[in-house]
Design a protein around this motif. Structure first.
Motif, short mmCIF file in Angstrom:
data_model
loop_
_atom_site.label_atom_id
_atom_site.label_comp_id
_atom_site.label_asym_id
_atom_site.label_seq_id
_atom_site.Cartn_x
_atom_site.Cartn_y
_atom_site.Cartn_z
N UNK A 130 39.25 33.18 48.52
CA UNK A 130 38.47 34.42 48.46
C UNK A 130 39.19 35.46 47.60
N UNK A 131 40.49 35.63 47.82
CA UNK A 131 41.26 36.61 47.05
C UNK A 131 41.29 36.22 45.58
N UNK A 132 41.54 34.94 45.29
CA UNK A 132 41.57 34.47 43.90
C UNK A 132 40.21 34.68 43.22
N UNK A 133 39.13 34.37 43.93
CA UNK A 133 37.78 34.55 43.37
C UNK A 133 37.48 36.00 43.04
N UNK A 134 37.90 36.92 43.91
CA UNK A 134 37.67 38.34 43.65
C UNK A 134 38.48 38.81 42.44
N UNK A 135 39.71 38.35 42.31
CA UNK A 135 40.52 38.71 41.15
C UNK A 135 39.89 38.18 39.86
N UNK A 136 39.41 36.95 39.91
CA UNK A 136 38.77 36.34 38.73
C UNK A 136 37.50 37.09 38.36
N UNK A 137 36.72 37.46 39.37
CA UNK A 137 35.48 38.19 39.12
C UNK A 137 35.78 39.56 38.49
#
Length: 163
Positions: A130-137
Motif C-alpha cells: 500500500x505504501x509503495x503504491x501510494x509513492x508510485x502514484x
C-alpha cells in the motif's frame, strides 16, 4: 555637400556625417498573421491569404480533434485504473479476511507461533504494498504534471515576412 566624398585638404574644416540604422521586428501569436500582413502576402502572391486561412482552419480542426482524442484516452486510462484499484482492493480484502481467519483458527487451537506468523506476514506485506503504491502514484502524478507544464511553455515558431 558635394555628391562625391573627397579627402579634405589639410586645415580644411570637416563636416560631420551621422548615420542611423533601424531594425524592425514583428511577431505574433496564433495561427494567422495580422490583417495588414495577410493583405501583403496576398498582394505578393495572389490567393495566398485564402491558402493561409484554409491552413489555419485545418490546423484548428486537427488540434481540436487531437485534444478530444487525448481527453478520451485519458478518461479511459483513468476509468481503467479506478476499476483495477477497486478490484484489487476487493481481492486484497477477501484474501486478508481468509488469512486472518486461518491465523485466528491456529491461535485458537494452540499453535500461537504459526498463527501469529500467518497473520503477521501478510499484514506487513499488504501495508508495504500500500505504501509503495501510494509513492508510485504520487511520482506518476508529478511526472505527468511536469510534462504538461513543459508542453505549455513551448513557443510558436516565427514566419518570414515579405519586404
Amino acid at each position: 555637400m558635394p555628391d562625391e566624398l573627397t579627402r579634405p585638404e589639410p586645415g580644411e574644416p570637416l563636416e560631420r556625417i551621422e548615420a542611423y540604422e533601424a531594425h524592425v521586428s514583428t511577431t505574433w501569436q496564433g495561427p494567422l498573421p495580422p490583417p495588414h500582413l495577410l493583405r501583403a502576402y496576398n498582394d505578393a502572391f495572389p490567393g495566398c491569404a485564402e491558402r493561409i486561412m484554409a491552413m489555419a482552419e485545418a490546423e484548428s480542426r486537427a488540434r481540436h480533434e487531437d485534444g478530444r482524442h487525448e481527453r478520451d484516452s485519458r478518461r479511459l486510462v483513468i476509468e481503467g485504473a479506478v476499476f483495477s484499484q477497486k478490484v484489487g482492493l476487493l481481492l486484497a480484502f477477501i484474501l486478508a479476511i481468509f488469512v486472518i481467519g486461518i491465523g485466528a483458527f491456529l491461535i485458537y487451537t494452540g499453535r500461537l507461533a504459526w498463527g501469529a506468523g500467518i497473520v503477521g506476514f501478510p499484514l506487513i506485506a499488504l501495508i508495504s504494498l500500500f505504501i509503495y503504491g501510494k509513492q508510485q502514484q504520487t511520482a506518476d502524478l508529478r511526472r505527468i504534471a511536469a510534462q504538461d507544464d513543459v508542453a505549455a511553455d513551448e513557443p510558436q515558431g516565427e514566419l518570414p515576412f515579405p519586404d
